[in-house]
Design a protein around this motif. Sequence first.
Motif, PDB file in Angstrom:
ATOM      1  N   CYS A   1      41.476  45.624  50.401  1.00  0.00           N
ATOM      2  CA  CYS A   1      41.826  44.889  49.188  1.00  0.00           C
ATOM      3  C   CYS A   1      41.861  45.836  48.005  1.00  0.00           C
ATOM      4  CB  CYS A   1      40.837  43.762  48.916  1.00  0.00           C
ATOM      5  SG  CYS A   1      41.147  42.983  47.321  1.00  0.00           S
TER       6      CYS A   1
ATOM      7  N   GLN B   1      41.843  44.883  44.893  1.00  0.00           N
ATOM      8  CA  GLN B   1      41.228  44.203  43.739  1.00  0.00           C
ATOM      9  C   GLN B   1      42.202  44.204  42.561  1.00  0.00           C
ATOM     10  OE1 GLN B   1      38.565  42.937  44.914  1.00  0.00           O
ATOM     11  NE2 GLN B   1      37.718  44.394  46.368  1.00  0.00           N
TER      12      GLN B   1
ATOM     13  N   ALA C   1      46.415  39.695  40.304  1.00  0.00           N
ATOM     14  CA  ALA C   1      46.315  39.412  41.738  1.00  0.00           C
ATOM     15  C   ALA C   1      47.099  38.167  42.144  1.00  0.00           C
ATOM     16  CB  ALA C   1      44.852  39.236  42.125  1.00  0.00           C
TER      17      ALA C   1
ATOM     18  N   VAL D   1      44.940  35.288  43.604  1.00  0.00           N
ATOM     19  CA  VAL D   1      44.199  34.448  42.655  1.00  0.00           C
ATOM     20  C   VAL D   1      45.134  33.424  42.027  1.00  0.00           C
ATOM     21  CG1 VAL D   1      42.982  34.467  40.448  1.00  0.00           C
ATOM     22  CG2 VAL D   1      42.474  36.214  42.175  1.00  0.00           C
TER      23      VAL D   1
ATOM     24  N   THR E   1      39.141  31.333  44.544  1.00  0.00           N
ATOM     25  CA  THR E   1      39.123  32.787  44.501  1.00  0.00           C
ATOM     26  C   THR E   1      39.472  33.212  43.083  1.00  0.00           C
ATOM     27  OG1 THR E   1      39.996  34.792  45.542  1.00  0.00           O
ATOM     28  CG2 THR E   1      41.520  32.959  45.350  1.00  0.00           C
ATOM     29  N   TRP E   2      38.739  34.205  42.558  1.00  0.00           N
ATOM     30  CA  TRP E   2      38.959  34.599  41.172  1.00  0.00           C
ATOM     31  C   TRP E   2      38.511  36.035  40.965  1.00  0.00           C
ATOM     32  CZ3 TRP E   2      35.074  31.309  42.793  1.00  0.00           C
ATOM     33  CH2 TRP E   2      33.761  31.744  42.602  1.00  0.00           C
ATOM     34  N   LYS E   3      38.862  36.565  39.793  1.00  0.00           N
ATOM     35  CA  LYS E   3      38.477  37.942  39.463  1.00  0.00           C
ATOM     36  C   LYS E   3      37.232  37.918  38.600  1.00  0.00           C
ATOM     37  CE  LYS E   3      41.198  41.509  38.973  1.00  0.00           C
ATOM     38  NZ  LYS E   3      40.535  42.758  39.356  1.00  0.00           N
TER      39      LYS E   3
ATOM     40  N   VAL F   1      37.666  40.876  43.034  1.00  0.00           N
ATOM     41  CA  VAL F   1      38.209  39.552  43.355  1.00  0.00           C
ATOM     42  C   VAL F   1      37.352  38.944  44.464  1.00  0.00           C
ATOM     43  CG1 VAL F   1      40.188  38.308  44.312  1.00  0.00           C
ATOM     44  CG2 VAL F   1      40.546  40.138  42.647  1.00  0.00           C
TER      45      VAL F   1
ATOM     46  N   CYS G   1      46.761  32.151  49.805  1.00  0.00           N
ATOM     47  CA  CYS G   1      46.428  33.486  49.310  1.00  0.00           C
ATOM     48  C   CYS G   1      46.766  34.551  50.343  1.00  0.00           C
ATOM     49  CB  CYS G   1      44.959  33.564  48.937  1.00  0.00           C
ATOM     50  SG  CYS G   1      43.863  33.055  50.267  1.00  0.00           S
TER      51      CYS G   1
ATOM     52  N   THR H   1      35.040  42.890  49.137  1.00  0.00           N
ATOM     53  CA  THR H   1      34.487  42.668  47.801  1.00  0.00           C
ATOM     54  C   THR H   1      33.920  43.963  47.220  1.00  0.00           C
ATOM     55  OG1 THR H   1      32.335  42.134  48.715  1.00  0.00           O
ATOM     56  CG2 THR H   1      33.847  40.295  48.363  1.00  0.00           C
TER      57      THR H   1
END
Lengths: 429, 300
Positions: free
Chosen positions: B155, B157, B161, B164, B172-174, B180, B193, B237
């Motif tokens: 990923c 990040q 994105a 997202v 899902t979020w930053k 993310v 996603c 992550t």
Amino acid sequence: MADPVDTVAPPAPPSLAPGLTYLRFLSAALRRSFSGSWRFYAWMTVLTAIALVGLNGWGHQLQQGMQVTRMSDHVSWGLYIANFTFGVGLAAGAVMMVIPAYLYDDHDMHDVVIIGELLAIAAIAVCIGFIVADMGRPDRMWHILPGIGRFHWPVSMLTWDVLALNGYLLINLHIAGYLMYQRYRGKAPRKRWYLPFVFLSIGWAISIHTVTAFLYQGLGGRPFWNSALLAPRFLATAFISGPAFVIVLLHVVRWSGRLTFGDGPIRTLTSIMRVTVLLNLFMLMSELFTALYTGGAHAAAVKYLFFGSHGKHALVPYIWTAVTLNVTSAVLLFLPRTRVDRRWLLAACACAFVGVYIEKGMGLIIPGFVPSTLHEVVEYTPSITEWKVTAGVWALGLLILTVALKVGLAMWTGKVRAADAPPMVDGAP
Amino acid sequence: MSGPTRRVALKVVGATLGAGAFAYAGRPVAQWAASVDIDDLLRRHYKELTADELAQILRRIEDETQKKYGVEVRVEDIPAQDGVSFGYALNLSLCIGCRKCAEACHHENNHDRPTNNSYIRVLEMQQGSFDMEHGTVDYDHAVPAPGKYYMPVQCHQCDNAPCVKVCPVEATWKEKDGIVVVDYSWCIGCRYCEAACPYHARRFNWRAPEIPADEINPDQGYLSNRIRPQGVVEKCTFCLHRTRKGLLPACLEACPTGARVFGNLLDPASSIRYVLEHKRVYVLKEELGTRPRFFYFFDK
Ligand code: SF4
Ligand code: SF4
């Protein structure tokens, strides 16, 4: 006209409270949906059995997880989303009866337009069924309800689709329900109670399919879908599959003797199809040209779809079947023979319907994932469970459509009426 | 038997058969419905939880892991720190394609054992080409092979994105340090996603992960490596349960060549800043406008 006229017992007093009439209306509808000839029972039993097989398959999927499908992290959407996409087209396509009936005041079409509205309702139910089948966690469905969950609107196109599909369902339920209710009461429908909704439904029909196309079209990482032509193609195919299905349906309805109508609607729908089949083939050719002549990323998926790549060919038979059927339907629709011979027309409709089903389902969703975003070629063919669930959802849709038509047409033709309703004059209230 | 009696008998038989069919066909759905955890079903979104509610949820997840997997684990919620914004860079001149990073990820993040899942895919690329069409992830020979170079992908990040953007339920979020994340307890499993990500960075739990008790990593983050439930999506992550505590990502520690550089983009003295300022770096599929936080560079 095998069915006797239902009577509402005991004879009602001249003026009933509206609430009470409405309850009687619902109960008459309910009774009507459970009574019929042995053919009706046989048909409903078969559909119920298929729906139960689907339910059972879905239950196993819920328990064991979506490992029972053949989807993967490479091809993460499959048969369910393919069917969903086609179903949206079918729902939108029904508007091709509404437009002539209301915008062009085509009186013949007006006589049968209720069939289009009922089809839209059943088709949306099918779409919702496929979305639920595709969800990894249907128990958390409430998360997507506006105001209750966390509705990521307006950023996520999927939230637009939720609004578009459910809105379309409600609008059509209202229109069909209101018209039926008025007929049941023997009253003329009041324009302001349904006409604005009819016009709304026309715009809305276009929007459901546009929004559904945008779902795919907006993804920059998927060159096969990331084309401005996707939404127009979706609409063109919707206006093939919708009319094709309705033409067949009209023949069935006529044969069942539940509604008499002229040939006008069938002619109109055939003319529409003559345009849309060609339009679709033209756009397909334009896409193929762009992809293959330019080459590069966009071409990879197209090559895989039509010719296979890296020794993998799973989609090749699908797409060539679809192309063959689409071309055949186009040729058939323009043959003079088809104008006079019903069987030829029905054959053309069948070809068009199946052709679009394959092209827009497996032929559109799967190549979006093959090759994957890292250019891996991982193939997909649906599993038995996926086929079971798919058959089940369609059976459920047909159950809804059958009951809706049975009840709807009985009310429409005045066979089921409130006891205090004035008699029908010339087939109108 | 007279007509009416026979009809009644037929109806009774029919109704019995019908009811039986419904009961049989519906049983798996009913069993599943009975197994749904009510607390889990009714809880609010991560961002709406009070500290108390969150603490309760963490304990519940620990209990459940104990029950299902037979191990005692600690699930923490580790918030992003102020003044920290993570970035990652990978030196393609050093990477030899040994896949140690992918393996470390597999263990660190409690991935399903039978499928050998990992957030990292290592592509073997053709010298002289950036085109992934000429690359493969399925190589099976001694590395590094002549005429090849290796490009691990995980990923990125992305700051813009697509994953997202498309999520219909904000599962899902930053986070403010650039990572993310996915709330595995909120995701509805629609996999939109996964379709949207241009880097094949997301994975779906096609079934509940299988991991032997003695192989489970007990130090778990709520938003990162806790054992994911069935039917939800997961992703890299940057090992936030480690990196937010000042440790390095597991993949970096496992890399035998030192090809990986990780750090705080806001710290001028960090090695990631050094790389970005002194090397010719690039990002993957820049033309898509995703603005990755994962950079590649060549040294020689
Ligand atoms: S790489 Fe994929 S999963 Fe990661 S942030 Fe970008 S779009 Fe999302
Ligand atoms: S799979 Fe989960 S995280 Fe991904 S878009 Fe759907 S709900 Fe959001």
